[in-house]
Design an enzyme around this catalytic site. Structure first.
Site, PDB file in Angstrom:
ATOM      1  N   ASP A  38       7.986  55.229  76.107  1.00 15.55           N
ATOM      2  CA  ASP A  38       7.454  54.218  75.198  1.00 15.55           C
ATOM      3  C   ASP A  38       8.114  52.786  75.787  1.00 15.55           C
ATOM      4  OD1 ASP A  38       5.840  54.559  71.961  1.00 15.55           O
ATOM      5  OD2 ASP A  38       7.055  52.653  72.567  1.00 15.55           O
ATOM      6  N   ASP A  64       6.314  50.046  80.109  1.00 17.15           N
ATOM      7  CA  ASP A  64       5.224  49.449  79.772  1.00 17.15           C
ATOM      8  C   ASP A  64       4.052  49.956  80.557  1.00 17.15           C
ATOM      9  OD1 ASP A  64       2.833  47.908  79.276  1.00 17.15           O
ATOM     10  OD2 ASP A  64       3.916  46.104  79.608  1.00 17.15           O
ATOM     11  N   SER A 142     -10.681  57.005  70.224  1.00 16.78           N
ATOM     12  CA  SER A 142     -10.739  56.859  68.686  1.00 16.78           C
ATOM     13  C   SER A 142     -12.034  56.999  67.959  1.00 16.78           C
ATOM     14  CB  SER A 142     -10.183  55.307  68.605  1.00 16.78           C
ATOM     15  OG  SER A 142     -10.755  54.727  67.623  1.00 16.78           O
ATOM     16  N   SER A 144     -13.536  54.522  66.829  1.00 20.53           N
ATOM     17  CA  SER A 144     -14.032  53.257  67.185  1.00 20.53           C
ATOM     18  C   SER A 144     -14.741  53.248  68.525  1.00 20.53           C
ATOM     19  CB  SER A 144     -12.995  52.123  67.249  1.00 20.53           C
ATOM     20  OG  SER A 144     -12.022  52.640  68.271  1.00 20.53           O
ATOM     21  N   TYR A 155     -10.684  46.755  70.753  1.00 16.49           N
ATOM     22  CA  TYR A 155     -10.162  48.028  70.519  1.00 16.49           C
ATOM     23  C   TYR A 155     -10.977  48.914  70.773  1.00 16.49           C
ATOM     24  CZ  TYR A 155      -7.680  51.537  68.275  1.00 16.49           C
ATOM     25  OH  TYR A 155      -6.957  53.012  68.143  1.00 16.49           O
ATOM     26  N   LYS A 159     -11.421  51.827  73.811  1.00 10.51           N
ATOM     27  CA  LYS A 159     -11.375  53.284  73.481  1.00 10.51           C
ATOM     28  C   LYS A 159     -12.736  53.908  74.014  1.00 10.51           C
ATOM     29  CE  LYS A 159      -7.438  53.537  71.373  1.00 10.51           C
ATOM     30  NZ  LYS A 159      -6.390  54.465  72.090  1.00 10.51           N
TER      31      LYS A 159
HETATM   32  N1  LIG Z   1      -3.664  56.084  63.438  1.00 12.68           N
HETATM   33  C1  LIG Z   1      -4.972  56.137  63.784  1.00 12.68           C
HETATM   34  O1  LIG Z   1      -5.795  56.457  62.616  1.00 12.68           O
HETATM   35  C2  LIG Z   1      -5.416  56.270  64.921  1.00 12.68           C
HETATM   36  C3  LIG Z   1      -7.324  56.186  64.966  1.00 12.68           C
HETATM   37  C4  LIG Z   1      -7.556  56.134  66.297  1.00 12.68           C
HETATM   38  C5  LIG Z   1      -6.937  56.039  67.420  1.00 12.68           C
HETATM   39  N2  LIG Z   1      -5.524  55.877  67.332  1.00 12.68           N
HETATM   40  C6  LIG Z   1      -4.919  55.927  68.819  1.00 12.68           C
HETATM   41  O2  LIG Z   1      -3.831  56.782  68.553  1.00 12.68           O
HETATM   42  C7  LIG Z   1      -2.616  56.344  69.451  1.00 12.68           C
HETATM   43  C8  LIG Z   1      -1.512  56.381  68.636  1.00 12.68           C
HETATM   44  O3  LIG Z   1      -1.454  55.467  67.711  1.00 12.68           O
HETATM   45  P1  LIG Z   1      -0.533  55.460  66.433  1.00 12.68           P
HETATM   46  O4  LIG Z   1      -1.459  55.502  65.034  1.00 12.68           O
HETATM   47  O5  LIG Z   1       0.370  56.656  66.614  1.00 12.68           O
HETATM   48  O6  LIG Z   1       0.236  54.024  66.568  1.00 12.68           O
HETATM   49  P2  LIG Z   1       1.816  53.861  66.388  1.00 12.68           P
HETATM   50  O7  LIG Z   1       1.411  52.217  66.665  1.00 12.68           O
HETATM   51  O8  LIG Z   1       2.363  54.380  65.469  1.00 12.68           O
HETATM   52  O9  LIG Z   1       2.314  54.293  67.881  1.00 12.68           O
HETATM   53  C9  LIG Z   1       1.802  53.792  69.090  1.00 12.68           C
HETATM   54  C10 LIG Z   1       2.917  53.712  70.154  1.00 12.68           C
HETATM   55  O10 LIG Z   1       2.590  53.093  71.447  1.00 12.68           O
HETATM   56  C11 LIG Z   1       3.568  52.431  71.949  1.00 12.68           C
HETATM   57  N3  LIG Z   1       3.045  51.343  73.023  1.00 12.68           N
HETATM   58  C12 LIG Z   1       2.351  50.171  72.568  1.00 12.68           C
HETATM   59  N4  LIG Z   1       1.900  49.861  73.773  1.00 12.68           N
HETATM   60  C13 LIG Z   1       2.633  50.328  74.819  1.00 12.68           C
HETATM   61  C14 LIG Z   1       2.835  50.084  76.256  1.00 12.68           C
HETATM   62  N5  LIG Z   1       2.142  49.091  76.801  1.00 12.68           N
HETATM   63  N6  LIG Z   1       3.535  51.096  76.907  1.00 12.68           N
HETATM   64  C15 LIG Z   1       4.269  52.158  76.086  1.00 12.68           C
HETATM   65  N7  LIG Z   1       4.001  52.237  75.041  1.00 12.68           N
HETATM   66  C16 LIG Z   1       3.345  51.429  74.153  1.00 12.68           C
HETATM   67  C17 LIG Z   1       4.070  51.634  70.725  1.00 12.68           C
HETATM   68  O11 LIG Z   1       5.536  51.248  70.832  1.00 12.68           O
HETATM   69  C18 LIG Z   1       4.057  52.783  69.581  1.00 12.68           C
HETATM   70  O12 LIG Z   1       5.378  53.652  69.618  1.00 12.68           O
HETATM   71  C19 LIG Z   1      -3.178  54.853  69.972  1.00 12.68           C
HETATM   72  O13 LIG Z   1      -3.798  54.968  71.307  1.00 12.68           O
HETATM   73  C20 LIG Z   1      -4.194  54.582  69.005  1.00 12.68           C
HETATM   74  O14 LIG Z   1      -5.091  53.769  69.397  1.00 12.68           O
HETATM   75  C21 LIG Z   1      -4.848  56.017  66.224  1.00 12.68           C
END
Ligand SMILES: NC(=O)c1ccc[n+]([C@@H]2O[C@H](COP(=O)([O-])OP(=O)(O)OC[C@H]3O[C@@H](n4cnc5c(N)ncnc54)[C@H](O)[C@@H]3O)[C@@H](O)[C@H]2O)c1
Length: 251
Positions: A38, A64, A142, A144, A155, A159
């Site tokens: 992360d 990153d 997602s 989306s 976004y 996705k």
């Molecule tokens: N929560 C939802 O309802 C939902 C729905 C659809 C998709 N998603 C997808 O699920 C995944 C996880 O989302 P989440 O809800 O756990 O969000 P979250 O924000 O809790 O976690 C995302 C993590 O990604 C890390 N991150 C961001 N940019 C980064 C980079 N450039 N390099 C390394 N790490 C990076 C962040 O620091 C964070 O720890 C994402 O890809 C998100 O798009 C989530």
């Protein structure tokens, strides 16, 4: 808990929070060695510590995923640490909402860079090692990608790209035995959905409701379990698939 990943190594991005953290801990519970990746140093360290408390070998790594050199170095660091790589889970992602006309090119580029290019870079770096181990990939798309997300064009586009990328890898590498699948979460309670990505002013609430759970929202563990199934031998004949984990919102 069944232990489907004894002697296996899983690399999970986005491991500091939400779905990535829950996925890291799920792999740890199922016997994997976990390489937790992360941007957030302190929080990813916390995930690795929690995985170790469960009894797993775990390593935190700050990276990153949108940076080509850092992504390649990250995969190499995992293989150097654990000697192999069996499962790559690309979970890192970012979300922001804008009226389409206000969507800034820099914001568009950053969302595509993390969500889509980051997934590509990690897959490209990992595939030689996954071919060696007979491993597989689970990417995070997602809902989306499957239905329009108002105020979320960048976004949703990123996705949808993840789904196309996943299918291409699945077809191209099916013969040598590498699988690639995706999950499409929706309405999962994480920092991303609980206020992390603010909406612009005066949005149309019915367009927002469209993307919201018809069932009660669930925690990130519910996605982690599906990711683990896809990555395990239980998913051995599932390739190029996307599974919605959205409580039926898009059914
Ligand atoms: N929560 C939802 O309802 C939902 C729905 C659809 C998709 N998603 C997808 O699920 C995944 C996880 O989302 P989440 O809800 O756990 O969000 P979250 O924000 O809790 O976690 C995302 C993590 O990604 C890390 N991150 C961001 N940019 C980064 C980079 N450039 N390099 C390394 N790490 C990076 C962040 O620091 C964070 O720890 C994402 O890809 C998100 O798009 C989530």
């Amino acid at each position: 808990m069944i232990r489907r990943f004894e002697d296996k190594v899983a690399l999970v991005t986005g491991a500091a929070s939400g779905i990535g953290r829950a996925t890291s801990l799920r792999f740890a519970e199922e016997g994997a060695k976990v390489f937790c990746v992360d941007l957030q140093a302190e929080e990813v360290e916390r995930t690795a510590k929690s995985a170790a408390e469960i009894g797993a070998e775990a390593q935190a790594h700050v990276c990153d995923v949108a940076d080509p050199q850092a992504a390649a170095a990250c995969v190499q660091a995992c293989v150097d640490r654990f000697g192999r790589l069996d499962v790559l889970c690309n979970v890192a992602g970012i979300l922001r909402f804008d009226y389409f006309q206000d969507l800034d090119l820099d914001d568009w580029n950053r969302i595509l860079a993390v969500n889509l290019t980051g997934t590509f870079l990690m897959c490209r770096a990992a595939i030689p090692h996954l071919l060696d181990s007979g491993g597989n990939i689970v990417n995070t798309s997602s809902t989306s990608a499957l239905a329009g997300l108002a105020y979320g064009a960048a976004y949703g586009a990123s996705k949808a790209g993840v789904l196309a990328l996943t299918r291409s890898i699945a077809v191209e590498y099916a013969a040598p035995g590498l699988r690639a699948n995706a999950v499409c979460p929706g309405s999962i309670l994480t920092p991303m959905t609980s206020g992390g990505a603010g909406l612009p002013e005066k949005v149309d609430p019915k367009l927002i409701r469209r993307a919201m759970a018809i069932d009660k929202p669930r925690g990130p563990e519910t996605v982690a379990g599906v990711i683990a199934m896809l990555a395990s031998e239980d998913g051995a004949h599932i390739n190029g698939e996307e599974i919605r984990v959205d409580g039926g919102t898009l059914a």
